[in-house]
Design a protein around this motif. Structure first.
Motif, PDB file in Angstrom:
ATOM      1  N   ASN A 130       0.829  -1.206   0.000  1.00  0.00           N
ATOM      2  CA  ASN A 130       0.000   0.000   0.000  1.00  0.00           C
ATOM      3  C   ASN A 130       0.864   1.256   0.000  1.00  0.00           C
ATOM      4  OD1 ASN A 130      -3.016  -0.930   0.590  1.00  0.00           O
ATOM      5  ND2 ASN A 130      -1.638  -2.245   1.755  1.00  0.00           N
ATOM      6  N   THR A 131       0.687   2.055  -1.038  1.00  0.00           N
ATOM      7  CA  THR A 131       1.402   3.330  -1.119  1.00  0.00           C
ATOM      8  C   THR A 131       0.515   4.495  -0.702  1.00  0.00           C
ATOM      9  OG1 THR A 131       0.742   3.578  -3.440  1.00  0.00           O
ATOM     10  CG2 THR A 131       2.869   2.520  -3.009  1.00  0.00           C
ATOM     11  N   ILE A 132      -0.786   4.361  -0.937  1.00  0.00           N
ATOM     12  CA  ILE A 132      -1.733   5.443  -0.652  1.00  0.00           C
ATOM     13  C   ILE A 132      -2.457   5.115   0.640  1.00  0.00           C
ATOM     14  CG2 ILE A 132      -3.764   6.675  -1.500  1.00  0.00           C
ATOM     15  CD1 ILE A 132      -2.671   5.829  -4.373  1.00  0.00           C
ATOM     16  N   LYS A 133      -2.361   6.010   1.590  1.00  0.00           N
ATOM     17  CA  LYS A 133      -2.857   5.715   2.934  1.00  0.00           C
ATOM     18  C   LYS A 133      -3.796   6.816   3.430  1.00  0.00           C
ATOM     19  CE  LYS A 133       1.281   2.988   3.767  1.00  0.00           C
ATOM     20  NZ  LYS A 133       2.498   2.767   4.568  1.00  0.00           N
ATOM     21  N   GLY A 134      -4.444   6.532   4.536  1.00  0.00           N
ATOM     22  CA  GLY A 134      -5.425   7.462   5.081  1.00  0.00           C
ATOM     23  C   GLY A 134      -6.833   6.943   4.846  1.00  0.00           C
ATOM     24  N   ALA A 135      -7.796   7.688   5.297  1.00  0.00           N
ATOM     25  CA  ALA A 135      -9.195   7.254   5.249  1.00  0.00           C
ATOM     26  C   ALA A 135      -9.721   7.195   3.819  1.00  0.00           C
ATOM     27  CB  ALA A 135     -10.058   8.190   6.078  1.00  0.00           C
ATOM     28  N   CYS A 136     -10.313   6.072   3.453  1.00  0.00           N
ATOM     29  CA  CYS A 136     -10.914   5.928   2.127  1.00  0.00           C
ATOM     30  C   CYS A 136     -12.121   6.864   2.017  1.00  0.00           C
ATOM     31  CB  CYS A 136     -11.344   4.487   1.911  1.00  0.00           C
ATOM     32  SG  CYS A 136     -12.210   4.222   0.334  1.00  0.00           S
ATOM     33  N   PRO A 137     -12.251   7.606   0.918  1.00  0.00           N
ATOM     34  CA  PRO A 137     -13.370   8.548   0.766  1.00  0.00           C
ATOM     35  C   PRO A 137     -14.739   7.882   0.759  1.00  0.00           C
ATOM     36  CG  PRO A 137     -11.634   8.984  -0.852  1.00  0.00           C
ATOM     37  CD  PRO A 137     -11.299   7.684  -0.204  1.00  0.00           C
ATOM     38  N   TYR A 138     -14.804   6.586   0.459  1.00  0.00           N
ATOM     39  CA  TYR A 138     -16.101   5.935   0.329  1.00  0.00           C
ATOM     40  C   TYR A 138     -16.715   5.565   1.673  1.00  0.00           C
ATOM     41  CZ  TYR A 138     -15.034   5.821  -4.623  1.00  0.00           C
ATOM     42  OH  TYR A 138     -14.727   6.190  -5.903  1.00  0.00           O
ATOM     43  N   ASN A 139     -15.915   5.321   2.670  1.00  0.00           N
ATOM     44  CA  ASN A 139     -16.395   5.090   4.033  1.00  0.00           C
ATOM     45  C   ASN A 139     -17.513   4.040   4.102  1.00  0.00           C
ATOM     46  OD1 ASN A 139     -16.369   5.616   6.827  1.00  0.00           O
ATOM     47  ND2 ASN A 139     -18.050   7.076   6.654  1.00  0.00           N
ATOM     48  N   CYS A 140     -17.301   2.913   3.445  1.00  0.00           N
ATOM     49  CA  CYS A 140     -18.278   1.827   3.512  1.00  0.00           C
ATOM     50  C   CYS A 140     -18.327   1.290   4.944  1.00  0.00           C
ATOM     51  CB  CYS A 140     -17.901   0.708   2.547  1.00  0.00           C
ATOM     52  SG  CYS A 140     -17.870   1.256   0.818  1.00  0.00           S
ATOM     53  N   LYS A 141     -19.513   1.097   5.444  1.00  0.00           N
ATOM     54  CA  LYS A 141     -19.679   0.770   6.859  1.00  0.00           C
ATOM     55  C   LYS A 141     -19.009  -0.545   7.242  1.00  0.00           C
ATOM     56  CE  LYS A 141     -23.154   0.398  10.507  1.00  0.00           C
ATOM     57  NZ  LYS A 141     -24.600   0.507  10.840  1.00  0.00           N
ATOM     58  N   TYR A 142     -18.979  -1.496   6.324  1.00  0.00           N
ATOM     59  CA  TYR A 142     -18.451  -2.814   6.645  1.00  0.00           C
ATOM     60  C   TYR A 142     -16.937  -2.926   6.501  1.00  0.00           C
ATOM     61  CZ  TYR A 142     -18.597  -3.259   1.541  1.00  0.00           C
ATOM     62  OH  TYR A 142     -18.430  -3.053   0.195  1.00  0.00           O
ATOM     63  N   CYS A 143     -16.267  -1.883   6.056  1.00  0.00           N
ATOM     64  CA  CYS A 143     -14.830  -1.955   5.778  1.00  0.00           C
ATOM     65  C   CYS A 143     -14.031  -2.238   7.047  1.00  0.00           C
ATOM     66  CB  CYS A 143     -14.352  -0.656   5.143  1.00  0.00           C
ATOM     67  SG  CYS A 143     -12.589  -0.684   4.720  1.00  0.00           S
ATOM     68  N   TYR A 144     -13.179  -3.242   6.963  1.00  0.00           N
ATOM     69  CA  TYR A 144     -12.379  -3.629   8.130  1.00  0.00           C
ATOM     70  C   TYR A 144     -11.302  -2.606   8.473  1.00  0.00           C
ATOM     71  CZ  TYR A 144      -8.350  -4.859   5.223  1.00  0.00           C
ATOM     72  OH  TYR A 144      -7.264  -4.805   4.367  1.00  0.00           O
ATOM     73  N   ILE A 165     -29.140  -0.817  -3.955  1.00  0.00           N
ATOM     74  CA  ILE A 165     -28.304   0.216  -3.342  1.00  0.00           C
ATOM     75  C   ILE A 165     -28.584   0.238  -1.836  1.00  0.00           C
ATOM     76  CG2 ILE A 165     -27.701   2.658  -3.319  1.00  0.00           C
ATOM     77  CD1 ILE A 165     -28.716   2.816  -6.218  1.00  0.00           C
ATOM     78  N   HIS A 166     -27.742  -0.456  -1.100  1.00  0.00           N
ATOM     79  CA  HIS A 166     -27.855  -0.462   0.357  1.00  0.00           C
ATOM     80  C   HIS A 166     -27.020   0.715   0.884  1.00  0.00           C
ATOM     81  CE1 HIS A 166     -29.852  -4.373   0.430  1.00  0.00           C
ATOM     82  NE2 HIS A 166     -28.979  -4.787  -0.474  1.00  0.00           N
ATOM     83  N   LYS A 167     -27.596   1.908   0.762  1.00  0.00           N
ATOM     84  CA  LYS A 167     -26.854   3.141   1.007  1.00  0.00           C
ATOM     85  C   LYS A 167     -26.243   3.187   2.403  1.00  0.00           C
ATOM     86  CE  LYS A 167     -25.521   7.264  -0.296  1.00  0.00           C
ATOM     87  NZ  LYS A 167     -24.536   7.444  -1.389  1.00  0.00           N
ATOM     88  N   GLU A 168     -26.944   2.676   3.385  1.00  0.00           N
ATOM     89  CA  GLU A 168     -26.448   2.737   4.763  1.00  0.00           C
ATOM     90  C   GLU A 168     -25.101   2.040   4.907  1.00  0.00           C
ATOM     91  OE1 GLU A 168     -27.649   1.077   9.235  1.00  0.00           O
ATOM     92  OE2 GLU A 168     -29.058   0.884   7.560  1.00  0.00           O
ATOM     93  N   PHE A 169     -24.863   1.031   4.075  1.00  0.00           N
ATOM     94  CA  PHE A 169     -23.649   0.232   4.201  1.00  0.00           C
ATOM     95  C   PHE A 169     -22.627   0.517   3.102  1.00  0.00           C
ATOM     96  CE2 PHE A 169     -27.216  -2.110   6.037  1.00  0.00           C
ATOM     97  CZ  PHE A 169     -26.747  -2.311   7.322  1.00  0.00           C
ATOM     98  N   MET A 170     -23.089   1.002   1.951  1.00  0.00           N
ATOM     99  CA  MET A 170     -22.184   1.230   0.819  1.00  0.00           C
ATOM    100  C   MET A 170     -21.522   2.599   0.829  1.00  0.00           C
ATOM    101  SD  MET A 170     -24.290  -0.516  -2.326  1.00  0.00           S
ATOM    102  CE  MET A 170     -24.577  -2.270  -2.430  1.00  0.00           C
ATOM    103  N   GLY A 171     -21.891   3.444   1.761  1.00  0.00           N
ATOM    104  CA  GLY A 171     -21.251   4.746   1.887  1.00  0.00           C
ATOM    105  C   GLY A 171     -21.373   5.593   0.633  1.00  0.00           C
ATOM    106  N   ALA A 172     -20.284   6.265   0.291  1.00  0.00           N
ATOM    107  CA  ALA A 172     -20.286   7.188  -0.836  1.00  0.00           C
ATOM    108  C   ALA A 172     -19.775   6.553  -2.122  1.00  0.00           C
ATOM    109  CB  ALA A 172     -19.433   8.418  -0.497  1.00  0.00           C
ATOM    110  N   ALA A 173     -19.653   5.244  -2.148  1.00  0.00           N
ATOM    111  CA  ALA A 173     -19.140   4.551  -3.336  1.00  0.00           C
ATOM    112  C   ALA A 173     -20.122   4.678  -4.494  1.00  0.00           C
ATOM    113  CB  ALA A 173     -18.907   3.081  -3.012  1.00  0.00           C
ATOM    114  N   PRO A 174     -19.627   4.608  -5.731  1.00  0.00           N
ATOM    115  CA  PRO A 174     -20.534   4.560  -6.882  1.00  0.00           C
ATOM    116  C   PRO A 174     -21.519   3.405  -6.747  1.00  0.00           C
ATOM    117  CG  PRO A 174     -18.270   4.912  -7.607  1.00  0.00           C
ATOM    118  CD  PRO A 174     -18.204   4.605  -6.142  1.00  0.00           C
ATOM    119  N   THR A 175     -22.666   3.519  -7.366  1.00  0.00           N
ATOM    120  CA  THR A 175     -23.665   2.459  -7.283  1.00  0.00           C
ATOM    121  C   THR A 175     -23.179   1.212  -8.020  1.00  0.00           C
ATOM    122  OG1 THR A 175     -24.818   3.060  -9.335  1.00  0.00           O
ATOM    123  CG2 THR A 175     -25.483   4.211  -7.298  1.00  0.00           C
ATOM    124  N   PRO A 176     -23.725   0.048  -7.682  1.00  0.00           N
ATOM    125  CA  PRO A 176     -23.348  -1.163  -8.419  1.00  0.00           C
ATOM    126  C   PRO A 176     -23.560  -1.027  -9.924  1.00  0.00           C
ATOM    127  CG  PRO A 176     -24.526  -1.750  -6.415  1.00  0.00           C
ATOM    128  CD  PRO A 176     -24.615  -0.259  -6.545  1.00  0.00           C
TER     129      PRO A 176
END
Length: 216
Positions: free
Chosen positions: A19-33, A123-134
């Motif tokens: 991993n070269t790029i670090k910090g909080a992912c902009p998508y903030n998916c709720k399930y992300c470990y 689109i499970h918005k509560e869990f998919m955060g700001a990511a593009p739709t499927p």
């Protein structure tokens, strides 16, 4: 700065992560470990990682700790990461929920394997955060690569299978939630039917965590 051995529910073909790029992912998916591991709210390029010797003959998941192609990640950071990869004779796995950015970079070579995540057609918005739709991901995904359905969420059988098939994937990985995030999951009957449908046009690899649903 180092190659890391894969941990947790990683793909079996992956030998290392980097991993070269670090910090909080902009998508903030709720399930992300990664929520519990992220130490910075700001995205940044870790210059020290660009001195890492990636060796030879490995299969490296580049950007496993976030989404390297998310909106907000500078193109220069991605370019420098890929340029470093090109110095070594390895295979590289690149996964994103924003596959439209694949078009910005010249890396469609045999040693790069690209993938997008489709957890559902819904689109499970509560869990998919700001990511593009499927739907947006499927439309932007280059044909003939791979799809990951993880963590699988409840879906519409009449729409999810055609959505995946539209990507013409070489193979599909399916996995379930490993983090007890209380996701809206499909029944084992729906998952089994989905797998049967997928196997009619592509290879299917089931992750170990999926058997929690299949054997319920």
């Amino acid at each position: 700065m180092a190659l890391n051995l894969p941990t947790g529910n990683m793909y079996k073909f992956v030998t290392h992560t980097w991993n070269t790029i670090k910090g909080a992912c902009p998508y903030n998916c709720k399930y992300c470990y990664m929520h519990k591991y992220c130490k910075s709210d700001k995205l940044y390029l870790d210059e020290s990682e660009l001195r890492t010797h990636l060796r030879w003959g490995n299969f490296i998941y580049v950007g496993s700790n976030g989404d390297m192609f998310a909106d907000g990640v500078k193109a220069e950071w991605i370019e420098r990461t890929l340029e470093h990869c090109d110095k070594f004779n390895n295979h590289y796995f690149l996964q994103t929920k924003n596959p439209k950015r694949f078009q910005e970079f010249n890396f469609m070579k045999s040693k790069y394997h690209v993938c997008t995540t489709l957890e559902s057609d819904l689109i499970h918005k509560e869990f998919m955060g700001a990511a593009p739709t499927p739907q947006e991901r499927a439309e932007a995904m280059p044909k003939g690569h791979s799809i990951t359905i993880e963590p699988i969420m409840d879906f519409n059988p009449d729409k999810f299978l055609p959505l995946i098939e539209s990507c013409k994937p070489q193979y599909v990985n399916i996995g379930a939630d490993s983090g007890n995030n209380k996701l809206p999951e499909p029944s084992k009957e729906k998952v089994k039917e989905l797998i049967k449908g997928l196997e009619s046009f592509t290879k299917v690899y089931k992750k170990e965590n999926l058997f929690r649903i299949l054997e319920a």
